[in-house]
Write an enzyme that holds these catalytic residues in place. Structure first.
Site, short mmCIF file in Angstrom:
data_model
loop_
_atom_site.label_atom_id
_atom_site.label_comp_id
_atom_site.label_asym_id
_atom_site.label_seq_id
_atom_site.Cartn_x
_atom_site.Cartn_y
_atom_site.Cartn_z
N SER A 53 0.81 0.57 2.96
CA SER A 53 1.08 1.32 1.74
C SER A 53 0.10 2.49 1.60
O SER A 53 0.05 3.34 2.47
CB SER A 53 1.06 0.37 0.55
OG SER A 53 1.63 0.95 -0.59
N ASP A 70 12.44 -0.44 -0.14
CA ASP A 70 11.14 0.14 -0.44
C ASP A 70 11.32 1.63 -0.66
O ASP A 70 11.94 2.30 0.17
CB ASP A 70 10.21 -0.12 0.75
CG ASP A 70 8.79 0.38 0.56
OD1 ASP A 70 8.49 1.01 -0.47
OD2 ASP A 70 7.98 0.14 1.47
N HIS A 91 8.82 -3.93 -0.02
CA HIS A 91 7.46 -3.45 0.13
C HIS A 91 6.49 -4.61 -0.13
O HIS A 91 6.70 -5.41 -1.01
CB HIS A 91 7.21 -2.33 -0.89
CG HIS A 91 5.88 -1.69 -0.76
ND1 HIS A 91 5.66 -0.59 0.04
CD2 HIS A 91 4.67 -1.99 -1.32
CE1 HIS A 91 4.40 -0.23 -0.04
NE2 HIS A 91 3.77 -1.07 -0.85
#
Length: 172
Positions: A17, A112, A142
């Site tokens: 991320s 995501d 995610h």
């Protein structure tokens, strides 16, 4: 200092991320400084927040763990008052050059908002003459790298991608 710490000298960067953003930025900065890296492992990375409209941002804006409102909150805290939103330290995909970067394994998740920019980064690395492998995460959200113990599908992609990253580190 890898050999001093008992390593074989192969150093890589990895992150998920926002950490994928940081890992991509570090790879670019080290390349520019002439410091070699063996590989990059970018897990659903945030690499291009403003330059393009990606379908995954709209498709996955709400209801799939990471939501676009939350992403905006994170970005505003990360960027602070920095005014150049196209700076490659905020958007690594916008770097002047993606050439001569270490090989990358880029992992994404189907559900995501970051899915398409991660895939675009892998594609751009290849277009710049580099090696990048995109491993999609079908049916996954995610953050799934923390969910393997509860999700066999997540665990399978975790194992596949970490194994592939190990191969890249060894030069396979």
């Amino acid at each position: 200092h890898a050999p001093e710490l008992g390593g074989d000298g192969a150093v890589a960067v990895a992150g998920d991320s926002a950490g994928g953003n940081l890992a991509a930025v570090v790879a670019q900065r080290l390349r520019d400084a002439g410091i070699p890296l063996a590989a990059q492992f970018l897990i659903y990375p945030a690499v291009d927040h403003v330059a393009a409209v990606y379908p995954s941002i709209e498709q996955n804006a709400k209801g799939y763990f990471l939501e676009t409102d939350t992403m905006a909150w994170f970005y505003n805290h990360y960027a602070g008052g920095f005014s150049d939103t196209m700076d490659s330290r905020l958007a690594p995909l916008q770097a002047r050059s993606l050439a001569n970067l270490p090989p990358a394994v880029v992992v994404t998740a189907e559900f995501d908002p970051l899915r398409d920019q991660g895939a675009a980064y892998a594609e751009a690395l290849c277009a710049a003459g580099g090696k990048a492998e995109h491993i999609p995460g079908p049916g996954i959200i995610h953050g799934y790298f923390d969910m393997g113990r509860w999700s066999p599908a997540a665990q399978a992609i975790i194992e596949r991608s970490t194994s592939r990253f190990g191969e890249v580190l060894r030069g396979d």
